[in-house]
Design a protein around this motif. Structure first.
Motif, PDB file in Angstrom:
ATOM      1  N   TYR A  46      52.960  20.445 -67.823  1.00  0.00           N
ATOM      2  CA  TYR A  46      54.271  21.084 -67.847  1.00  0.00           C
ATOM      3  C   TYR A  46      55.355  20.056 -68.094  1.00  0.00           C
ATOM      4  N   PRO A  47      56.368  20.420 -68.881  1.00  0.00           N
ATOM      5  CA  PRO A  47      57.514  19.508 -69.027  1.00  0.00           C
ATOM      6  C   PRO A  47      58.295  19.481 -67.712  1.00  0.00           C
ATOM      7  N   ARG A  48      58.966  18.377 -67.451  1.00  0.00           N
ATOM      8  CA  ARG A  48      59.754  18.268 -66.214  1.00  0.00           C
ATOM      9  C   ARG A  48      60.818  19.363 -66.111  1.00  0.00           C
ATOM     10  N   ALA A  49      61.268  19.852 -67.244  1.00  0.00           N
ATOM     11  CA  ALA A  49      62.265  20.927 -67.251  1.00  0.00           C
ATOM     12  C   ALA A  49      61.720  22.196 -66.595  1.00  0.00           C
ATOM     13  N   ALA A  50      60.411  22.307 -66.448  1.00  0.00           N
ATOM     14  CA  ALA A  50      59.819  23.471 -65.778  1.00  0.00           C
ATOM     15  C   ALA A  50      60.285  23.550 -64.327  1.00  0.00           C
ATOM     16  N   LEU A  51      60.574  22.406 -63.712  1.00  0.00           N
ATOM     17  CA  LEU A  51      61.083  22.408 -62.329  1.00  0.00           C
ATOM     18  C   LEU A  51      62.408  23.159 -62.239  1.00  0.00           C
ATOM     19  N   ARG A  52      63.286  22.944 -63.201  1.00  0.00           N
ATOM     20  CA  ARG A  52      64.572  23.659 -63.194  1.00  0.00           C
ATOM     21  C   ARG A  52      64.386  25.140 -63.470  1.00  0.00           C
ATOM     22  N   ARG A  53      63.450  25.460 -64.350  1.00  0.00           N
ATOM     23  CA  ARG A  53      63.178  26.868 -64.641  1.00  0.00           C
ATOM     24  C   ARG A  53      62.648  27.571 -63.394  1.00  0.00           C
ATOM     25  N   ILE A  54      61.787  26.909 -62.654  1.00  0.00           N
ATOM     26  CA  ILE A  54      61.252  27.488 -61.421  1.00  0.00           C
ATOM     27  C   ILE A  54      62.369  27.642 -60.395  1.00  0.00           C
ATOM     28  N   PRO A  78      67.100  26.801 -73.017  1.00  0.00           N
ATOM     29  CA  PRO A  78      66.144  25.950 -73.730  1.00  0.00           C
ATOM     30  C   PRO A  78      64.896  25.693 -72.880  1.00  0.00           C
ATOM     31  N   GLU A  79      63.729  25.646 -73.541  1.00  0.00           N
ATOM     32  CA  GLU A  79      62.482  25.391 -72.833  1.00  0.00           C
ATOM     33  C   GLU A  79      62.211  23.902 -72.659  1.00  0.00           C
ATOM     34  N   ASP A  80      62.690  23.110 -73.579  1.00  0.00           N
ATOM     35  CA  ASP A  80      62.289  21.704 -73.636  1.00  0.00           C
ATOM     36  C   ASP A  80      63.238  20.731 -72.947  1.00  0.00           C
ATOM     37  N   ARG A  81      64.311  21.250 -72.370  1.00  0.00           N
ATOM     38  CA  ARG A  81      65.264  20.370 -71.690  1.00  0.00           C
ATOM     39  C   ARG A  81      65.953  21.142 -70.576  1.00  0.00           C
ATOM     40  N   ALA A  82      66.616  20.398 -69.713  1.00  0.00           N
ATOM     41  CA  ALA A  82      67.387  21.031 -68.651  1.00  0.00           C
ATOM     42  C   ALA A  82      68.587  21.742 -69.279  1.00  0.00           C
ATOM     43  N   PRO A  83      68.904  22.937 -68.810  1.00  0.00           N
ATOM     44  CA  PRO A  83      70.052  23.659 -69.370  1.00  0.00           C
ATOM     45  C   PRO A  83      71.366  22.917 -69.123  1.00  0.00           C
ATOM     46  N   SER A  84      72.261  23.024 -70.079  1.00  0.00           N
ATOM     47  CA  SER A  84      73.587  22.424 -69.951  1.00  0.00           C
ATOM     48  C   SER A  84      74.469  23.348 -69.119  1.00  0.00           C
ATOM     49  N   PRO A  85      75.623  22.852 -68.659  1.00  0.00           N
ATOM     50  CA  PRO A  85      76.551  23.745 -67.953  1.00  0.00           C
ATOM     51  C   PRO A  85      76.938  24.970 -68.790  1.00  0.00           C
ATOM     52  N   ARG A  86      77.073  24.788 -70.086  1.00  0.00           N
ATOM     53  CA  ARG A  86      77.408  25.906 -70.966  1.00  0.00           C
ATOM     54  C   ARG A  86      76.270  26.933 -70.984  1.00  0.00           C
ATOM     55  N   ASP A  87      75.018  26.444 -71.020  1.00  0.00           N
ATOM     56  CA  ASP A  87      73.859  27.344 -70.970  1.00  0.00           C
ATOM     57  C   ASP A  87      73.882  28.164 -69.685  1.00  0.00           C
ATOM     58  N   TRP A  88      74.124  27.486 -68.554  1.00  0.00           N
ATOM     59  CA  TRP A  88      74.156  28.181 -67.262  1.00  0.00           C
ATOM     60  C   TRP A  88      75.280  29.209 -67.215  1.00  0.00           C
ATOM     61  N   HIS A  89      76.420  28.861 -67.760  1.00  0.00           N
ATOM     62  CA  HIS A  89      77.565  29.769 -67.762  1.00  0.00           C
ATOM     63  C   HIS A  89      77.241  31.051 -68.523  1.00  0.00           C
ATOM     64  N   THR A  90      76.577  30.901 -69.655  1.00  0.00           N
ATOM     65  CA  THR A  90      76.206  32.071 -70.457  1.00  0.00           C
ATOM     66  C   THR A  90      75.315  33.018 -69.661  1.00  0.00           C
ATOM     67  N   VAL A  91      74.328  32.462 -68.960  1.00  0.00           N
ATOM     68  CA  VAL A  91      73.419  33.285 -68.159  1.00  0.00           C
ATOM     69  C   VAL A  91      74.155  33.896 -66.969  1.00  0.00           C
ATOM     70  N   ALA A  92      74.960  33.098 -66.294  1.00  0.00           N
ATOM     71  CA  ALA A  92      75.680  33.591 -65.112  1.00  0.00           C
ATOM     72  C   ALA A  92      76.607  34.741 -65.473  1.00  0.00           C
ATOM     73  N   ALA A  93      77.215  34.672 -66.619  1.00  0.00           N
ATOM     74  CA  ALA A  93      78.126  35.732 -67.042  1.00  0.00           C
ATOM     75  C   ALA A  93      77.392  37.062 -67.195  1.00  0.00           C
ATOM     76  N   THR A  94      76.137  37.014 -67.612  1.00  0.00           N
ATOM     77  CA  THR A  94      75.377  38.256 -67.785  1.00  0.00           C
ATOM     78  C   THR A  94      74.992  38.867 -66.440  1.00  0.00           C
ATOM     79  N   TRP A  95      75.007  38.079 -65.384  1.00  0.00           N
ATOM     80  CA  TRP A  95      74.618  38.565 -64.059  1.00  0.00           C
ATOM     81  C   TRP A  95      75.795  39.016 -63.211  1.00  0.00           C
ATOM     82  N   GLN A  96      76.999  38.748 -63.604  1.00  0.00           N
ATOM     83  CA  GLN A  96      78.155  39.051 -62.774  1.00  0.00           C
ATOM     84  C   GLN A  96      78.211  40.527 -62.370  1.00  0.00           C
TER      85      GLN A  96
END
Length: 175
Positions: A46-54, A78-96
């Motif tokens: 597993y890539p180390r980024a899997a820890l953040r996904r979990i 992204p699967e291959d790297r840790a998400p950026s703050p912008r990536d997190w913001h996009t996801v968080a906005a969908t959950w509001q």
């Protein structure tokens, strides 16, 4: 740049670091929540980024989201790297909206708790603690007072009038 073998975790290492059982990690992988590469010996890496996904999936579960909702959100990251703050913001906005609705439901449940659970009302017609005939159960399964109407009116169907026994001269000759 190709990740080195040191950037990959075995399933045992991922389990230890994430706090999940290896069976849970395999399940997450089967759902597409995390991804592994296979070695020539068919071992998962597993890539180390899997820890953040979990961590993301566990956080989603903590706020009441399903694994399917988490998977949908992770598909945007992204699967291959840790998400950026912008990536997190996009996801968080969908959950509001989802989280706001859940908060409103919890506030309603909190308000009903004082009028329903252990209230001491001793109402034989409504109280589930003293309702031997389970009138609330006639309204359906589950926590009816918390899931349906106001505890003051109760969820049970209206009681049918009980016929009073006839007494006195109108009772007839069988008296």
């Amino acid at each position: 740049m190709t990740p080195s073998r040191h950037d990959r975790l075995t399933i045992g290492q991922l389990a230890q670091r994430s706090g999940l059982a290896t069976s849970a990690l395999r399940y997450y992988e089967s759902l597409g929540l995390i991804h592994a590469e296979r070695t020539s010996g068919n071992q998962r890496r597993y890539p180390r980024a899997a820890l953040r996904r979990i961590a993301f999936v566990r956080a989603a579960q903590q706020v009441g989201l399903s694994l399917e909702e988490a998977r949908t959100a992770l598909a945007r990251l992204p699967e291959d790297r840790a998400p950026s703050p912008r990536d997190w913001h996009t996801v968080a906005a969908t959950w509001q909206h989802r989280i706001d609705r859940q908060i409103a439901e919890l506030q309603l449940m909190k308000a009903k708790l004082t009028g329903c659970i252990g209230c001491g009302c001793l109402s034989l017609s409504r109280c589930t603690l003293y309702n031997a005939e389970d009138r609330a159960g006639a309204a359906g399964p589950g926590a009816r007072y918390l899931l349906t109407r106001d505890p003051d009116t109760g969820p049970e169907p209206a009681a049918e009038p009980v016929a009073e026994p006839v007494t006195g001269p109108a009772a007839g000759p069988d008296r």
